[in-house]
Design a protein around this motif. Structure first.
Motif, mmCIF file in Angstrom:
data_model
loop_
_atom_site.group_PDB
_atom_site.id
_atom_site.type_symbol
_atom_site.label_atom_id
_atom_site.label_comp_id
_atom_site.label_asym_id
_atom_site.label_seq_id
_atom_site.Cartn_x
_atom_site.Cartn_y
_atom_site.Cartn_z
ATOM 1 N N ARG A 26 0.831 -1.207 0.000
ATOM 2 C CA ARG A 26 0.000 0.000 0.000
ATOM 3 C C ARG A 26 0.866 1.257 0.000
ATOM 4 O O ARG A 26 0.575 2.221 -0.709
ATOM 5 C CB ARG A 26 -0.918 0.010 1.223
ATOM 6 N N PHE A 27 1.910 1.255 0.818
ATOM 7 C CA PHE A 27 2.811 2.408 0.864
ATOM 8 C C PHE A 27 3.442 2.643 -0.499
ATOM 9 O O PHE A 27 3.473 3.774 -0.992
ATOM 10 C CB PHE A 27 3.906 2.202 1.912
ATOM 11 N N SER A 28 3.954 1.597 -1.103
ATOM 12 C CA SER A 28 4.643 1.740 -2.389
ATOM 13 C C SER A 28 3.696 2.258 -3.462
ATOM 14 O O SER A 28 4.087 3.084 -4.288
ATOM 15 C CB SER A 28 5.275 0.408 -2.793
ATOM 16 N N GLN A 29 2.439 1.801 -3.456
ATOM 17 C CA GLN A 29 1.465 2.280 -4.437
ATOM 18 C C GLN A 29 1.096 3.740 -4.197
ATOM 19 O O GLN A 29 1.070 4.549 -5.124
ATOM 20 C CB GLN A 29 0.205 1.407 -4.400
ATOM 21 N N THR A 30 0.828 4.096 -2.955
ATOM 22 C CA THR A 30 0.427 5.461 -2.615
ATOM 23 C C THR A 30 1.607 6.416 -2.706
ATOM 24 O O THR A 30 1.470 7.545 -3.180
ATOM 25 C CB THR A 30 -0.178 5.499 -1.193
ATOM 26 N N GLY A 31 2.764 5.961 -2.257
ATOM 27 C CA GLY A 31 3.928 6.829 -2.205
ATOM 28 C C GLY A 31 4.535 7.165 -3.555
ATOM 29 O O GLY A 31 5.193 8.203 -3.695
ATOM 30 N N ARG A 32 4.343 6.308 -4.543
ATOM 31 C CA ARG A 32 4.959 6.506 -5.856
ATOM 32 C C ARG A 32 4.655 7.899 -6.421
ATOM 33 O O ARG A 32 5.548 8.584 -6.923
ATOM 34 C CB ARG A 32 4.466 5.421 -6.824
ATOM 35 N N ALA A 33 3.417 8.337 -6.314
ATOM 36 C CA ALA A 33 3.005 9.618 -6.886
ATOM 37 C C ALA A 33 3.584 10.821 -6.140
ATOM 38 O O ALA A 33 3.620 11.928 -6.690
ATOM 39 C CB ALA A 33 1.482 9.717 -6.902
ATOM 40 N N ILE A 34 4.047 10.611 -4.904
ATOM 41 C CA ILE A 34 4.555 11.734 -4.109
ATOM 42 C C ILE A 34 6.050 11.596 -3.815
ATOM 43 O O ILE A 34 6.573 12.238 -2.909
ATOM 44 C CB ILE A 34 3.747 11.905 -2.804
ATOM 45 N N ILE A 151 -1.419 10.804 4.249
ATOM 46 C CA ILE A 151 -1.525 12.190 4.726
ATOM 47 C C ILE A 151 -0.935 13.135 3.685
ATOM 48 O O ILE A 151 -1.541 14.144 3.319
ATOM 49 C CB ILE A 151 -0.816 12.361 6.089
ATOM 50 N N LEU A 152 0.251 12.796 3.192
ATOM 51 C CA LEU A 152 0.939 13.671 2.235
ATOM 52 C C LEU A 152 0.241 13.732 0.881
ATOM 53 O O LEU A 152 0.355 14.726 0.172
ATOM 54 C CB LEU A 152 2.393 13.214 2.061
ATOM 55 N N SER A 153 -0.485 12.671 0.534
ATOM 56 C CA SER A 153 -1.162 12.653 -0.763
ATOM 57 C C SER A 153 -2.608 13.123 -0.688
ATOM 58 O O SER A 153 -3.286 13.207 -1.710
ATOM 59 C CB SER A 153 -1.106 11.246 -1.371
ATOM 60 N N GLY A 154 -3.094 13.420 0.518
ATOM 61 C CA GLY A 154 -4.466 13.892 0.666
ATOM 62 C C GLY A 154 -5.498 12.778 0.628
ATOM 63 O O GLY A 154 -6.695 13.038 0.496
ATOM 64 N N HIS A 158 -6.419 8.697 6.598
ATOM 65 C CA HIS A 158 -6.123 9.317 7.891
ATOM 66 C C HIS A 158 -7.219 10.334 8.215
ATOM 67 O O HIS A 158 -7.359 11.327 7.528
ATOM 68 C CB HIS A 158 -4.753 9.993 7.868
ATOM 69 N N ARG A 159 -7.947 10.073 9.267
ATOM 70 C CA ARG A 159 -9.029 10.989 9.676
ATOM 71 C C ARG A 159 -8.807 11.423 11.103
ATOM 72 O O ARG A 159 -9.367 10.858 12.028
ATOM 73 C CB ARG A 159 -10.380 10.297 9.566
ATOM 74 N N ALA A 160 -7.974 12.429 11.296
ATOM 75 C CA ALA A 160 -7.724 12.886 12.665
ATOM 76 C C ALA A 160 -8.321 14.249 12.896
ATOM 77 O O ALA A 160 -8.580 15.006 12.025
ATOM 78 C CB ALA A 160 -6.223 12.944 12.916
#
Length: 160
Positions: A26-34, A151-154, A158-160
């Motif tokens: 999940r991190f690798s998929q989400t993080g790639r764009a950022i 968080i960084l990708s919006g 994360h719902r804090a």
């Protein structure tokens, strides 16, 4: 920025391995764009020296070989700083934006980190004031890395 979790000891439980792999994917998929990722794991055998200091020194020498010349080295340590998820995300973004190409998170053995490993760390990070088993610590770290990427990708994870 490529990330590596370098840990002393092998994950023995399939459930722990599955969760770590799930969050790494999940991190690798989400993080790639950022500009974050991939997330990789490196496991080291526990030291076999007869004393705790000997084991810590041996493990530190070997974990630092994995850390190599990483731009950003983080030691998970009981005496480390505790960060909110948002502050952790900001820390990763700051290092990435500052030009870091690789970050290594070091998880020591049952006796903790040797002095050499702690000296090389740019930051000491504590996941909790409570003691966590190594497998759970890896899962928590992997999940927090994924959470930081969301968080960084919006992303609404994360719902804090």
């Amino acid at each position: 920025m490529r990330l590596v979790i370098a840990a002393v000891g092998k994950l023995k439980e399939a459930a722990d391995r599955d969760l770590c792999e799930r969050y790494a994917k999940r991190f690798s998929q989400t993080g790639r764009a950022i500009g974050l990722g991939p997330l990789e794991y490196a496991e080291l055998m526990e030291g076999r020296q007869p004393t705790a200091e000997g084991r810590k020194n041996d493990e530190a020498e070997r974990i630092l070989k994995i850390a190599g010349k990483a731009d950003f080295i983080i030691a998970l340590d009981v005496t480390g700083r505790q960060l909110t998820s948002e502050a952790f995300a900001e820390l990763l973004a700051k290092e990435r934006d500052g030009g870091a190409k690789q970050a290594v998170f070091m998880i020591g053995g049952p006796d903790g980190h040797g002095p050499a490993a702690l000296a090389q760390a740019k930051i000491k990070l504590s996941l909790s004031a409570m003691t966590l088993p190594h497998g759970l610590a890896r899962v928590v770290l992997a999940e927090q890395l994924y959470r930081a990427a969301t968080i960084l990708s919006g992303h609404p994870y994360h719902r804090a």
